[in-house]
Design a protein around this motif. Structure first.
Motif, short mmCIF file in Angstrom:
data_model
loop_
_atom_site.label_atom_id
_atom_site.label_comp_id
_atom_site.label_asym_id
_atom_site.label_seq_id
_atom_site.Cartn_x
_atom_site.Cartn_y
_atom_site.Cartn_z
N ASN A 58 -42.98 -23.07 -8.19
CA ASN A 58 -41.71 -22.47 -7.77
C ASN A 58 -41.34 -21.31 -8.67
N SER A 59 -40.35 -20.56 -8.22
CA SER A 59 -39.95 -19.35 -8.94
C SER A 59 -38.98 -19.68 -10.06
N ALA A 60 -39.20 -19.05 -11.22
CA ALA A 60 -38.29 -19.20 -12.35
C ALA A 60 -37.20 -18.15 -12.35
N MET A 61 -37.24 -17.23 -11.40
CA MET A 61 -36.28 -16.11 -11.37
C MET A 61 -35.89 -15.78 -9.93
N MET A 102 -35.79 -16.79 -4.38
CA MET A 102 -34.71 -17.20 -5.26
C MET A 102 -35.22 -18.25 -6.26
N THR A 103 -34.51 -18.39 -7.35
CA THR A 103 -34.87 -19.36 -8.39
C THR A 103 -34.99 -20.77 -7.81
N GLY A 104 -36.09 -21.43 -8.10
CA GLY A 104 -36.32 -22.80 -7.64
C GLY A 104 -37.00 -22.90 -6.30
N VAL A 114 -44.03 -13.52 -9.99
CA VAL A 114 -42.70 -13.21 -9.46
C VAL A 114 -42.09 -12.15 -10.36
N ILE A 115 -41.70 -11.02 -9.74
CA ILE A 115 -41.06 -9.94 -10.49
C ILE A 115 -39.55 -10.10 -10.35
N MET A 116 -38.85 -10.16 -11.47
CA MET A 116 -37.39 -10.36 -11.42
C MET A 116 -36.72 -9.18 -10.75
N GLN A 117 -35.59 -9.48 -10.12
CA GLN A 117 -34.93 -8.45 -9.31
C GLN A 117 -34.42 -7.29 -10.17
N VAL A 139 -43.58 -17.88 -12.73
CA VAL A 139 -43.96 -18.93 -11.79
C VAL A 139 -44.08 -20.25 -12.55
N ARG A 140 -43.30 -21.23 -12.14
CA ARG A 140 -43.41 -22.58 -12.72
C ARG A 140 -44.43 -23.36 -11.91
N ARG A 141 -45.46 -23.84 -12.57
CA ARG A 141 -46.52 -24.54 -11.87
C ARG A 141 -46.19 -26.02 -11.70
N ALA A 142 -46.68 -26.60 -10.62
CA ALA A 142 -46.49 -28.03 -10.37
C ALA A 142 -47.04 -28.84 -11.54
N GLY A 143 -46.23 -29.80 -12.01
CA GLY A 143 -46.66 -30.64 -13.12
C GLY A 143 -46.58 -29.98 -14.47
N GLU A 144 -45.99 -28.78 -14.54
CA GLU A 144 -45.91 -28.06 -15.81
C GLU A 144 -45.08 -28.82 -16.84
N ASP A 145 -44.02 -29.49 -16.39
CA ASP A 145 -43.16 -30.27 -17.28
C ASP A 145 -43.72 -31.68 -17.45
N VAL A 146 -43.98 -32.38 -16.34
CA VAL A 146 -44.49 -33.75 -16.37
C VAL A 146 -45.58 -33.89 -15.32
N ARG A 147 -46.72 -34.43 -15.71
CA ARG A 147 -47.82 -34.67 -14.78
C ARG A 147 -47.69 -36.05 -14.14
#
Length: 413
Positions: A58-61, A102-104, A114-117, A139-147
């Motif tokens: 998902n998008s971080a920005m 959009m974020t998330g 993702v290029i910020m606006q 870009v936040r990757r799936a499982g980046e925080d918790v696998r």
């Protein structure tokens, strides 16, 4: 131990603590409770993630999803669609275009950055970018925080504000925790009166039981309060029997000093194995520990500061071990200079109450709270640390280095 022991034969704090902890084991009974009721509880098994966090790329920005090959500083990319949190982009993504995101929001398949606006110039026919993106940017990757399948918390963890939201984000609605410790508490002595009741001649308020109860509640214990037991042998024997039958630990205040423990010691010897110790610490020389038929027993001194100190230094780590909490660390101690002279006689480890502060040069220093009598409980409300003076150390002059131990949550202001 002989009640007339010299200072050289007094048990050190380290020896007493080792005896307490070596003769105790964590409870094993567990229960499953809703997450909203689990604050302060101790996990009884590892908590494993049932999913990835985040669950999708998902998008971080707020900005634009792009493929790197399509982006140059001169190119104007048409916007092929939009992606919002909960409303992902649908359909085909044409080459040479970008997606407003959009974020998330889930990033469309093929997104490389993702290029910020704030780095985009919106024109009538599309978007021109003022910065070239790096691979994976924003870009936040799936499982980046918790696998999925990863251990989020080990057994023996305390659940608090930092931990419970993680479990909630994984969709975990219940936690298996150790049951709460049951601690029976009473004070002994005809001179004591309950807080809030009028004092008769020669009476004082039972602040020790009040203080210990507050600390027990902060440690997450279920407190069984037997109140004040008068100086009556039969009443005292029955109180110990009832407390032993209902609790994991029995804590008393008073009745363990020289000259006041005649039938207290006799009763406890009948009901279990009790070691009446004399510790090489000040305040808090008289302290008792042992085992009744079912429960462990801790006898605190009668003086208010002594009772609070021995609870803090000895009973607190005992209860933490019994509760199943495996990540507790001993109090941190470090050296600072004292701005006050400190009275001290060699022979006992001295826990004086002090005020740790930062001076004009940005350096930590400590000063005394004043009179250090074992009845002066205001020294705790005025202070924020213990000044720990070595057993064989004598008087301390202002400017000397001393060891300090900041109060933890049981005593901190």
């Amino acid at each position: 131990m002989d009640c007339c022991s010299t200072t050289s034969s007094l048990l050190s704090l380290e020896q007493a603590l080792e005896k307490l902890l070596s003769q105790s084991a964590a409870i094993t009974q567990t229960e499953q409770i809703p997450l909203v009721q689990a604050v302060g509880r101790i996990t009884a098994q590892p908590l494993i993630s049932p999913l990835n966090v985040p669950p999708f790329d998902n998008s971080a920005m707020d900005g634009y999803a792009v493929r790197l090959a399509d982006v140059t500083l001169d190119a104007v990319l048409p916007v092929a669609g939009k992606a919002f949190a909960g409303q992902p982009f649908q359909g085909q993504w044409p080459a040479g275009s970008c997606i407003r995101i959009m974020t998330g929001a889930p990033v469309p398949e093929g997104t490389e950055a993702v290029i910020m606006q704030e780095q985009a110039e919106v024109l009538e026919n599309g978007v021109r970018f003022t910065h070239l993106p790096k691979p994976g940017q924003n870009v936040r990757r799936a499982g980046e925080d918790v696998r999925c399948g990863a251990e989020v918390l080990p057994a023996g963890s305390r659940l608090g504000v930092a931990e419970l939201p993680i479990l909630a984000s994984l969709g975990i609605a219940q936690a298996t925790v150790y049951r709460r410790l049951k601690v029976a508490l009473f004070s002994t002595g005809d001179e004591l009166q309950a807080v809030g009741q009028p004092l008769a001649d020669g009476q004082i308020y039972d602040t020790n039981r009040f203080t210990v109860r507050l600390m027990l509640e902060q440690l997450g214990c279920d407190v069984i309060d037997f109140g004040i037991i008068r100086d009556d042998e039969q009443a005292l024997r029955q109180a110990f029997k009832d407390a032993d039958a209902q609790a994991d630990v029995v804590i008393t205040s008073g009745g363990v000093s020289v000259g006041e423990a005649d039938y207290t010691k006799q009763i406890l010897d009948e009901l279990g194995e009790i070691a009446f110790w004399k510790l090489a610490i000040k305040p808090g020389k008289p302290f008792a520990f042992g085992r009744l038929d079912n429960a462990l027993f801790c006898g605190l001194p009668g003086n208010p500061v002594s009772a609070a100190l021995t609870f803090y230094q000895l009973v607190q780590p005992l209860l933490i071990k019994l509760s199943g909490y495996s990540q507790w660390q001993p109090p941190k101690r470090f050296k600072v200079k004292t701005t006050s002279p400190l009275k001290k006689t060699p022979g006992r480890l001295d826990f004086q109450r002090g005020v740790l502060s930062v001076n004009a040069e940005g350096m930590l220093e400590v000063s005394t709270t004043g009179h250090q009598g074992s009845h002066v409980f205001t020294s705790f409300s005025q202070g924020n640390c213990f000044i720990v003076l070595e057993r064989e150390r004598g008087a301390v002059a202002a400017g000397e280095w001393v060891t300090v131990e900041p109060f933890n949550h049981l005593l901190e202001r």
